[in-house]
Design an enzyme around this catalytic site. Structure first.
Site, PDB file in Angstrom:
ATOM      1  N   CYS A 177     -12.370  -5.662   0.968  1.00  0.00           N
ATOM      2  CA  CYS A 177     -11.503  -6.681   1.571  1.00  0.00           C
ATOM      3  C   CYS A 177     -11.145  -6.315   3.010  1.00  0.00           C
ATOM      4  O   CYS A 177     -10.432  -5.330   3.252  1.00  0.00           O
ATOM      5  CB  CYS A 177     -10.256  -6.843   0.714  1.00  0.00           C
ATOM      6  N   CYS A 208      -7.385  -6.375   3.872  1.00  0.00           N
ATOM      7  CA  CYS A 208      -6.709  -5.246   3.219  1.00  0.00           C
ATOM      8  C   CYS A 208      -6.757  -4.007   4.110  1.00  0.00           C
ATOM      9  O   CYS A 208      -5.809  -3.216   4.160  1.00  0.00           O
ATOM     10  CB  CYS A 208      -7.363  -4.931   1.876  1.00  0.00           C
TER      11      CYS A 208
END
Length: 320
Positions: free
Chosen positions: A31, A34
Protein backbone atom coordinates in the site's frame (compact mmCIF):
# COMPACT_ATOMS: atom_id res chain seq x y z
CA UNK A 1 4.94 1.12 18.11
CA UNK A 2 3.66 -2.44 18.45
CA UNK A 3 2.98 -5.04 15.76
CA UNK A 4 -0.36 -6.69 16.46
CA UNK A 5 -1.45 -10.27 15.74
CA UNK A 6 -4.46 -12.28 16.84
CA UNK A 7 -2.31 -13.65 19.67
CA UNK A 8 -1.48 -10.31 21.31
CA UNK A 9 -4.52 -8.26 20.20
CA UNK A 10 -6.45 -8.77 23.44
CA UNK A 11 -3.50 -7.71 25.63
CA UNK A 12 -1.87 -4.99 23.54
CA UNK A 13 -5.04 -3.36 22.17
CA UNK A 14 -8.14 -4.16 24.22
CA UNK A 15 -6.57 -4.31 27.68
CA UNK A 16 -4.01 -1.59 26.97
CA UNK A 17 -6.72 0.83 25.79
CA UNK A 18 -8.29 0.67 29.24
CA UNK A 19 -5.45 2.84 30.53
CA UNK A 20 -4.09 4.65 27.45
CA UNK A 21 -5.63 5.35 24.01
CA UNK A 22 -4.40 2.93 21.34
CA UNK A 23 -4.35 4.03 17.69
CA UNK A 24 -4.63 0.93 15.49
CA UNK A 25 -3.16 1.38 11.98
CA UNK A 26 -4.36 -1.17 9.42
CA UNK A 27 -1.79 -1.27 6.60
CA UNK A 28 -0.19 -3.60 4.05
CA UNK A 29 3.31 -3.75 2.55
CA UNK A 30 2.04 -3.07 -0.99
CA UNK A 31 0.00 0.00 0.00
CA UNK A 32 1.60 3.25 -1.20
CA UNK A 33 -0.38 5.64 1.08
CA UNK A 34 0.45 3.36 4.04
CA UNK A 35 4.15 3.97 3.43
CA UNK A 36 3.66 7.73 3.74
CA UNK A 37 1.27 7.55 6.72
CA UNK A 38 3.27 5.09 8.83
CA UNK A 39 6.36 7.26 9.50
CA UNK A 40 4.16 10.25 10.42
CA UNK A 41 2.22 8.16 12.94
CA UNK A 42 5.44 6.88 14.46
CA UNK A 43 6.76 10.45 14.68
CA UNK A 44 3.57 11.59 16.43
CA UNK A 45 3.68 8.69 18.89
CA UNK A 46 7.09 9.95 19.99
CA UNK A 47 6.02 13.60 19.99
CA UNK A 48 2.93 12.90 22.13
CA UNK A 49 5.17 11.29 24.78
CA UNK A 50 3.04 8.36 25.81
CA UNK A 51 -0.39 9.98 25.50
CA UNK A 52 -1.29 7.28 22.97
CA UNK A 53 0.17 3.98 21.74
CA UNK A 54 0.52 3.13 18.06
CA UNK A 55 -0.44 -0.44 17.14
CA UNK A 56 0.08 -1.62 13.57
CA UNK A 57 -1.85 -4.48 11.96
CA UNK A 58 -0.77 -5.95 8.63
CA UNK A 59 -4.21 -6.50 7.10
CA UNK A 60 -2.85 -9.12 4.68
CA UNK A 61 -1.33 -11.24 7.45
CA UNK A 62 -4.10 -10.59 10.00
CA UNK A 63 -7.20 -10.91 7.86
CA UNK A 64 -9.31 -12.09 10.81
CA UNK A 65 -8.66 -8.84 12.68
CA UNK A 66 -9.25 -6.74 9.57
CA UNK A 67 -12.59 -8.50 9.02
CA UNK A 68 -13.57 -8.01 12.66
CA UNK A 69 -13.15 -4.24 12.23
CA UNK A 70 -14.89 -4.21 8.87
CA UNK A 71 -11.84 -2.78 7.12
CA UNK A 72 -12.71 -2.07 3.47
CA UNK A 73 -9.70 -0.01 2.40
CA UNK A 74 -6.26 0.82 3.72
CA UNK A 75 -4.81 2.65 5.38
CA UNK A 76 -7.54 2.81 8.00
CA UNK A 77 -6.87 3.92 11.56
CA UNK A 78 -9.11 3.17 14.53
CA UNK A 79 -8.71 4.83 17.93
CA UNK A 80 -9.43 2.47 20.84
CA UNK A 81 -10.30 3.81 24.29
CA UNK A 82 -11.75 1.86 27.18
CA UNK A 83 -11.63 -1.36 25.19
CA UNK A 84 -13.84 0.01 22.40
CA UNK A 85 -13.40 1.91 19.12
CA UNK A 86 -14.31 5.58 19.56
CA UNK A 87 -13.26 7.14 16.26
CA UNK A 88 -11.28 6.51 13.11
CA UNK A 89 -10.36 7.66 9.63
CA UNK A 90 -9.40 6.28 6.24
CA UNK A 91 -6.58 7.42 4.00
CA UNK A 92 -3.18 9.02 4.51
CA UNK A 93 -3.94 12.27 6.29
CA UNK A 94 -1.28 15.01 6.53
CA UNK A 95 0.39 15.60 9.86
CA UNK A 96 -1.75 18.63 10.69
CA UNK A 97 -4.98 16.69 10.23
CA UNK A 98 -3.59 13.79 12.24
CA UNK A 99 -2.81 16.15 15.12
CA UNK A 100 -6.36 17.54 14.93
CA UNK A 101 -7.74 14.01 15.09
CA UNK A 102 -5.59 13.09 18.09
CA UNK A 103 -6.14 16.37 19.93
CA UNK A 104 -9.91 15.86 19.67
CA UNK A 105 -9.60 12.84 21.95
CA UNK A 106 -6.37 13.24 23.92
CA UNK A 107 -5.79 15.78 26.69
CA UNK A 108 -3.04 18.30 25.97
CA UNK A 109 0.39 17.78 27.45
CA UNK A 110 0.13 18.36 31.18
CA UNK A 111 -3.50 19.36 30.80
CA UNK A 112 -6.01 18.76 33.54
CA UNK A 113 -9.44 17.56 32.59
CA UNK A 114 -12.06 20.17 33.34
CA UNK A 115 -15.79 19.95 33.42
CA UNK A 116 -17.51 22.65 31.35
CA UNK A 117 -19.72 24.94 33.41
CA UNK A 118 -22.73 23.94 31.29
CA UNK A 119 -22.30 20.29 32.34
CA UNK A 120 -22.27 21.22 36.02
CA UNK A 121 -25.40 23.27 35.45
CA UNK A 122 -27.00 20.36 33.57
CA UNK A 123 -26.29 17.98 36.43
CA UNK A 124 -27.78 20.42 38.92
CA UNK A 125 -30.87 20.83 36.73
CA UNK A 126 -31.29 17.06 36.46
CA UNK A 127 -30.98 16.67 40.21
CA UNK A 128 -33.77 19.21 40.68
CA UNK A 129 -35.95 17.59 38.03
CA UNK A 130 -35.63 20.48 35.57
CA UNK A 131 -35.22 18.36 32.42
CA UNK A 132 -35.68 21.28 30.00
CA UNK A 133 -32.82 23.24 31.57
CA UNK A 134 -30.60 20.14 31.68
CA UNK A 135 -31.13 19.55 27.97
CA UNK A 136 -30.44 23.19 27.16
CA UNK A 137 -27.19 23.24 29.17
CA UNK A 138 -25.94 19.99 27.62
CA UNK A 139 -26.79 21.30 24.16
CA UNK A 140 -24.70 24.41 24.83
CA UNK A 141 -21.82 22.29 26.12
CA UNK A 142 -21.88 20.04 23.07
CA UNK A 143 -21.92 23.00 20.70
CA UNK A 144 -18.77 24.22 22.45
CA UNK A 145 -17.16 20.75 22.34
CA UNK A 146 -18.56 18.88 19.32
CA UNK A 147 -15.77 16.30 19.51
CA UNK A 148 -16.62 15.30 23.10
CA UNK A 149 -18.13 11.84 22.57
CA UNK A 150 -18.75 11.28 26.29
CA UNK A 151 -20.87 14.42 26.39
CA UNK A 152 -22.62 13.51 23.14
CA UNK A 153 -23.49 10.07 24.47
CA UNK A 154 -24.95 11.45 27.71
CA UNK A 155 -26.86 14.12 25.81
CA UNK A 156 -28.39 11.70 23.30
CA UNK A 157 -29.24 9.28 26.10
CA UNK A 158 -31.05 12.05 27.98
CA UNK A 159 -32.95 13.11 24.86
CA UNK A 160 -34.06 9.56 24.13
CA UNK A 161 -35.02 8.91 27.71
CA UNK A 162 -37.18 12.03 27.83
CA UNK A 163 -38.91 11.42 24.50
CA UNK A 164 -37.13 14.09 22.41
CA UNK A 165 -36.67 11.68 19.53
CA UNK A 166 -36.10 14.11 16.65
CA UNK A 167 -33.49 16.03 18.64
CA UNK A 168 -31.84 12.77 19.67
CA UNK A 169 -31.59 11.63 16.05
CA UNK A 170 -29.93 14.90 15.07
CA UNK A 171 -27.43 14.78 17.94
CA UNK A 172 -26.66 11.12 17.26
CA UNK A 173 -25.96 11.56 13.55
CA UNK A 174 -22.31 12.78 13.88
CA UNK A 175 -21.44 9.75 16.03
CA UNK A 176 -22.98 7.39 13.49
CA UNK A 177 -20.82 8.96 10.77
CA UNK A 178 -17.61 7.88 12.52
CA UNK A 179 -15.56 4.98 11.17
CA UNK A 180 -16.11 2.57 12.77
CA UNK A 181 -19.24 3.49 14.70
CA UNK A 182 -18.74 2.97 18.43
CA UNK A 183 -20.96 0.19 19.76
CA UNK A 184 -22.52 2.40 22.44
CA UNK A 185 -23.80 4.79 19.76
CA UNK A 186 -25.13 1.88 17.71
CA UNK A 187 -26.96 0.77 20.87
CA UNK A 188 -28.56 4.20 21.24
CA UNK A 189 -29.60 4.02 17.59
CA UNK A 190 -31.39 0.71 18.21
CA UNK A 191 -33.17 2.14 21.24
CA UNK A 192 -34.17 5.19 19.21
CA UNK A 193 -35.38 2.95 16.36
CA UNK A 194 -37.67 1.10 18.76
CA UNK A 195 -39.14 4.31 20.17
CA UNK A 196 -39.70 5.76 16.70
CA UNK A 197 -41.37 2.52 15.58
CA UNK A 198 -43.79 2.53 18.51
CA UNK A 199 -44.65 6.19 17.96
CA UNK A 200 -45.17 5.99 14.19
CA UNK A 201 -46.18 2.43 13.25
CA UNK A 202 -49.74 1.21 14.03
CA UNK A 203 -48.26 -2.04 15.36
CA UNK A 204 -46.61 -0.02 18.07
CA UNK A 205 -50.01 0.24 19.77
CA UNK A 206 -50.94 -3.43 19.45
CA UNK A 207 -51.47 -5.41 22.68
CA UNK A 208 -48.98 -8.24 23.13
CA UNK A 209 -51.60 -11.00 22.67
CA UNK A 210 -52.13 -9.81 19.09
CA UNK A 211 -48.46 -10.44 18.31
CA UNK A 212 -48.57 -13.78 20.08
CA UNK A 213 -51.57 -14.85 18.02
CA UNK A 214 -49.69 -14.16 14.79
CA UNK A 215 -46.54 -15.89 16.00
CA UNK A 216 -48.46 -18.96 17.17
CA UNK A 217 -49.99 -19.24 13.70
CA UNK A 218 -46.58 -18.84 12.01
CA UNK A 219 -43.34 -19.27 13.97
CA UNK A 220 -41.48 -17.62 11.08
CA UNK A 221 -43.53 -14.44 11.12
CA UNK A 222 -40.39 -12.41 11.70
CA UNK A 223 -42.14 -9.10 11.07
CA UNK A 224 -44.45 -9.77 14.01
CA UNK A 225 -41.60 -11.00 16.21
CA UNK A 226 -39.40 -8.01 15.45
CA UNK A 227 -42.25 -5.55 16.00
CA UNK A 228 -43.07 -7.27 19.29
CA UNK A 229 -39.42 -7.03 20.38
CA UNK A 230 -39.43 -3.28 19.77
CA UNK A 231 -42.67 -2.85 21.72
CA UNK A 232 -41.08 -4.80 24.58
CA UNK A 233 -37.98 -2.58 24.47
CA UNK A 234 -40.07 0.56 24.83
CA UNK A 235 -41.90 -1.07 27.75
CA UNK A 236 -38.49 -1.74 29.40
CA UNK A 237 -39.08 -5.50 29.04
CA UNK A 238 -35.50 -5.98 27.92
CA UNK A 239 -35.13 -9.71 28.62
CA UNK A 240 -38.39 -10.55 26.84
CA UNK A 241 -37.20 -8.48 23.88
CA UNK A 242 -33.90 -10.39 23.81
CA UNK A 243 -35.76 -13.70 23.82
CA UNK A 244 -37.95 -12.65 20.90
CA UNK A 245 -34.96 -11.43 18.88
CA UNK A 246 -33.09 -14.64 19.63
CA UNK A 247 -35.96 -16.65 18.16
CA UNK A 248 -35.53 -14.77 14.87
CA UNK A 249 -31.75 -15.14 14.86
CA UNK A 250 -31.92 -18.89 15.46
CA UNK A 251 -34.28 -19.31 12.50
CA UNK A 252 -32.70 -16.83 10.06
CA UNK A 253 -29.42 -15.12 10.94
CA UNK A 254 -29.49 -12.81 7.92
CA UNK A 255 -33.13 -11.70 8.02
CA UNK A 256 -33.67 -8.00 7.25
CA UNK A 257 -29.96 -7.22 6.97
CA UNK A 258 -29.27 -8.80 10.39
CA UNK A 259 -31.48 -6.19 12.09
CA UNK A 260 -32.45 -8.59 14.92
CA UNK A 261 -28.80 -9.36 15.68
CA UNK A 262 -27.87 -5.68 15.65
CA UNK A 263 -30.78 -4.88 17.95
CA UNK A 264 -29.86 -7.79 20.24
CA UNK A 265 -26.27 -6.57 20.53
CA UNK A 266 -27.53 -3.02 21.13
CA UNK A 267 -29.69 -4.15 24.04
CA UNK A 268 -26.78 -6.02 25.60
CA UNK A 269 -24.69 -2.84 25.37
CA UNK A 270 -27.45 -0.80 27.02
CA UNK A 271 -27.77 -3.35 29.81
CA UNK A 272 -24.03 -3.74 30.45
CA UNK A 273 -23.16 -2.35 33.90
CA UNK A 274 -20.53 0.42 33.85
CA UNK A 275 -16.98 -0.35 34.87
CA UNK A 276 -16.08 0.86 38.38
CA UNK A 277 -14.63 4.36 38.51
CA UNK A 278 -11.11 4.84 39.80
CA UNK A 279 -12.45 6.88 42.69
CA UNK A 280 -14.46 3.97 44.02
CA UNK A 281 -17.25 1.54 43.25
CA UNK A 282 -20.05 2.65 40.96
CA UNK A 283 -23.24 3.19 42.93
CA UNK A 284 -25.41 5.00 40.45
CA UNK A 285 -27.78 2.09 40.01
CA UNK A 286 -27.69 2.40 36.22
CA UNK A 287 -26.25 0.32 33.44
CA UNK A 288 -23.74 1.77 30.99
CA UNK A 289 -26.62 2.61 28.70
CA UNK A 290 -28.47 4.47 31.41
CA UNK A 291 -31.05 1.74 32.02
CA UNK A 292 -32.31 2.02 35.58
CA UNK A 293 -31.34 -0.90 37.81
CA UNK A 294 -33.68 -1.70 40.66
CA UNK A 295 -32.53 -2.69 44.15
CA UNK A 296 -29.08 -2.32 45.78
CA UNK A 297 -26.75 -1.18 43.03
CA UNK A 298 -23.82 -3.52 43.71
CA UNK A 299 -25.98 -6.65 43.93
CA UNK A 300 -28.06 -5.64 40.94
CA UNK A 301 -25.02 -4.92 38.81
CA UNK A 302 -23.60 -8.38 39.57
CA UNK A 303 -26.89 -9.91 38.45
CA UNK A 304 -27.00 -7.60 35.43
CA UNK A 305 -23.49 -8.58 34.38
CA UNK A 306 -24.40 -12.26 34.70
CA UNK A 307 -27.52 -11.71 32.61
CA UNK A 308 -25.58 -9.94 29.86
CA UNK A 309 -22.92 -12.66 29.87
CA UNK A 310 -25.59 -15.33 29.61
CA UNK A 311 -27.24 -13.71 26.60
CA UNK A 312 -23.90 -13.11 24.91
CA UNK A 313 -23.33 -16.86 25.09
CA UNK A 314 -26.81 -17.53 23.72
CA UNK A 315 -26.13 -15.23 20.79
CA UNK A 316 -22.80 -16.90 20.10
CA UNK A 317 -24.45 -20.33 20.07
CA UNK A 318 -27.21 -19.09 17.76
CA UNK A 319 -24.71 -17.66 15.29
CA UNK A 320 -22.47 -20.76 15.21
Amino acid sequence: MIDITTENFETEVIQASMSVPVLVDFWAPWCGPCKSLGPILEKLETAYEGRFVLAKIDSDQQQELAAAFGIRSIPTCVLMMGGKPVDGFMGALPEGKLREFLDKHLPGEGAQETVPEEINEAQEALASGDIASAIARMDEALRAEPGNDELRYDYVKLLIGTGHLAEAAGALAPALAQIPVALRFEALQQWLNALEFVSTDPRGQWPLPKFEQLITANKRDFEARFAKARVLMVANEWVAALDELLEIIMRDKKWDGEAPRKTFVGILELLTPPKPKNAGPETSGKSAGGIELAGPASVEQDEQAALVSSYRRKLSMALN
